[in-house]
Design an enzyme around this catalytic site. Structure first.
Site, PDB file in Angstrom:
ATOM      1  CD  GLU A   3      19.119  14.314 -14.681  1.00 46.11           C
ATOM      2  OE1 GLU A   3      18.437  13.289 -14.494  1.00 46.11           O
ATOM      3  OE2 GLU A   3      18.833  15.425 -14.182  1.00 46.11           O
ATOM      4  CG  HIS A  23      16.239  11.814 -12.170  1.00 45.26           C
ATOM      5  ND1 HIS A  23      15.848  13.006 -12.710  1.00 45.26           N
ATOM      6  CD2 HIS A  23      15.109  11.067 -12.063  1.00 45.26           C
ATOM      7  CE1 HIS A  23      14.535  12.993 -12.922  1.00 45.26           C
ATOM      8  NE2 HIS A  23      14.065  11.815 -12.542  1.00 45.26           N
TER       9      HIS A  23
HETATM   10  O1  0X9 Z   1      14.909  18.030  -9.496  1.00 45.53           O
HETATM   11  C1  0X9 Z   1      14.638  16.883  -9.929  1.00 45.53           C
HETATM   12  O2  0X9 Z   1      13.709  16.669 -10.674  1.00 45.53           O
HETATM   13  C2  0X9 Z   1      15.501  15.698  -9.463  1.00 45.53           C
HETATM   14  N1  0X9 Z   1      16.882  16.078  -9.365  1.00 45.53           N
HETATM   15  S1  0X9 Z   1      17.743  16.346 -10.732  1.00 45.53           S
HETATM   16  O3  0X9 Z   1      19.040  16.868 -10.356  1.00 45.53           O
HETATM   17  N2  0X9 Z   1      18.000  14.958 -11.469  1.00 45.53           N
HETATM   18  O4  0X9 Z   1      16.999  17.216 -11.582  1.00 45.53           O
HETATM   19  C3  0X9 Z   1      15.000  15.194  -8.123  1.00 45.53           C
HETATM   20  C4  0X9 Z   1      13.661  14.568  -8.191  1.00 45.53           C
HETATM   21  C5  0X9 Z   1      13.129  14.154  -6.850  1.00 45.53           C
HETATM   22  N3  0X9 Z   1      11.710  13.874  -6.928  1.00 45.53           N
HETATM   23  C6  0X9 Z   1      10.793  14.856  -7.117  1.00 45.53           C
HETATM   24  N4  0X9 Z   1      11.108  16.104  -7.165  1.00 45.53           N
HETATM   25  N5  0X9 Z   1       9.540  14.484  -7.190  1.00 45.53           N
HETATM   26 ZN    ZN Z   2      17.040  14.577 -13.220  1.00 47.77          ZN
END
Ligand code: 0X9
Ligand code: ZN
Length: 304
Positions: A65, A191
């Site tokens: 990212e 992110h």
């Molecule tokens: O899946 C994730 O970790 C995040 N999206 S990503 O596409 N950047 O990988 C979202 C994170 C949201 N927060 C938590 N899951 N705690």
């Molecule tokens: Zn992420």
């Protein structure tokens, strides 16, 4: 010279920036990665006496990212350039210390520059010769760890690790925040992609105690981004807005007592995805900057 946002470029930049702005920037070593790269946090402060309020922002938990570390650098440069010229950043720096971790996953980040552009996890090796590498650092925190939405298979991109905080990168962040939990009032994790302003919970469908306040705040940020930059950001609790994903840093920080805790997913909405062209960086960063300012000023107004 190497590219500024390459893994080595960022170390060079942190060093240079802290030397040039030694009155406002201190570098704190909070730990090191699996491959022993240092985890440097930049502490930004206004030219004033001590304050007992702080915010934390990390970028680059997920290796691919790339807009995330770019935003952390952008933010620091903006803060140093516009302190005492822009009223919002001045108010922020006069009322809180800002801790910034530009790259939380340096091993993974380096790997995306050299070997596999689409790598997500860190680069930890369970045992010598094991065929799958890496833990998803955003599944490694102690928030309903490794329940539905994470994987216990080391070969999966959302592998949760052997136990909560098994990874040195997650452990370093958790340890720092635990020891600063009385002052850190705002947690932000940057992110990409999908353009969302998320808050707890992501590890369950439960509503956070201050859900309505967080909903209103992210709604305000989303509305202003649309008005100023004509771009659409969804907002809401993680589990309902994106998906159920336990073990995330935002939920963990929230449960630690940091009642303003967010994950911002920056541009875009999938056209280029992780491969966001450099020409999109300025607008993506300006959008995120607006959301950071709105949340930080709200926190300053509503906390001691
Ligand atoms: O899946 C994730 O970790 C995040 N999206 S990503 O596409 N950047 O990988 C979202 C994170 C949201 N927060 C938590 N899951 N705690
Ligand atoms: Zn992420």
């Amino acid at each position: 010279m190497q590219n500024l946002t390459s893994h080595n470029g960022i170390y060079f930049w942190i060093n240079q920036t802290s030397q040039e702005h030694s009155d406002m920037v201190k570098v704190i070593l909070i730990g090191s990665s699996f491959e022993k790269r240092p985890l440097h946090v930049m502490k930004l402060s206004g030219r004033r006496g001590a304050v007992n309020r702080a915010m934390w922002m990390d970028c680059g938990i997920h290796a691919r990212e790339w807009i995330a570390p770019a935003f952390c650098l952008w933010f620091v440069n903006y803060a140093l350039r516009f302190y005492s010229h822009n009223s919002e950043i001045t108010e922020m720096l006069n009322n809180m210390d800002i801790y910034i971790l530009p790259v939380m996953n340096p091993d993974g980040y380096k790997y995306t520059w050299t070997t596999d552009r689409m790598w997500r996890k860190n680069r930890s090796v369970l045992k010598e010769g094991s065929e799958c590498v890496g833990v998803d650092l955003n599944r490694n925190f102690d928030a309903r760890w490794c329940t539905k939405g994470a994987s216990n298979d080391p070969c999966d991109p959302t592998y949760c690790g052997q136990y909560p905080e098994s990874e040195p990168e997650a452990q370093a962040v958790a340890k720092f925040l635990r020891s600063h939990k009385d002052t850190v009032k705002l947690y932000i994790s940057i992110h990409s992609y999908s353009q969302m302003l998320l808050f707890p919970y992501s590890c369950s469908y439960d509503e956070a105690p201050n859900h309505n306040e967080l909903l209103e705040l992210t709604k305000e940020a989303s509305t202003k981004i649309r008005r100023y930059y004509r771009n659409h950001y969804k907002y809401g609790p993680g589990a309902k807005t994106i998906y159920l994903a336990p073990g995330g840093s935002d939920d963990w920080a929230y449960n630690l007592g940091i009642k303003y805790s967010f994950t911002f997913e920056l541009q875009d909405r999938g056209r280029y995805g992780f491969l966001l062209p450099p020409s999109f960086i300025p607008q993506a960063c300006n959008e995120a900057l607006l959301a950071v300012k709105i949340t930080a000023l709200h926190v300053i107004k509503n906390t001691q």
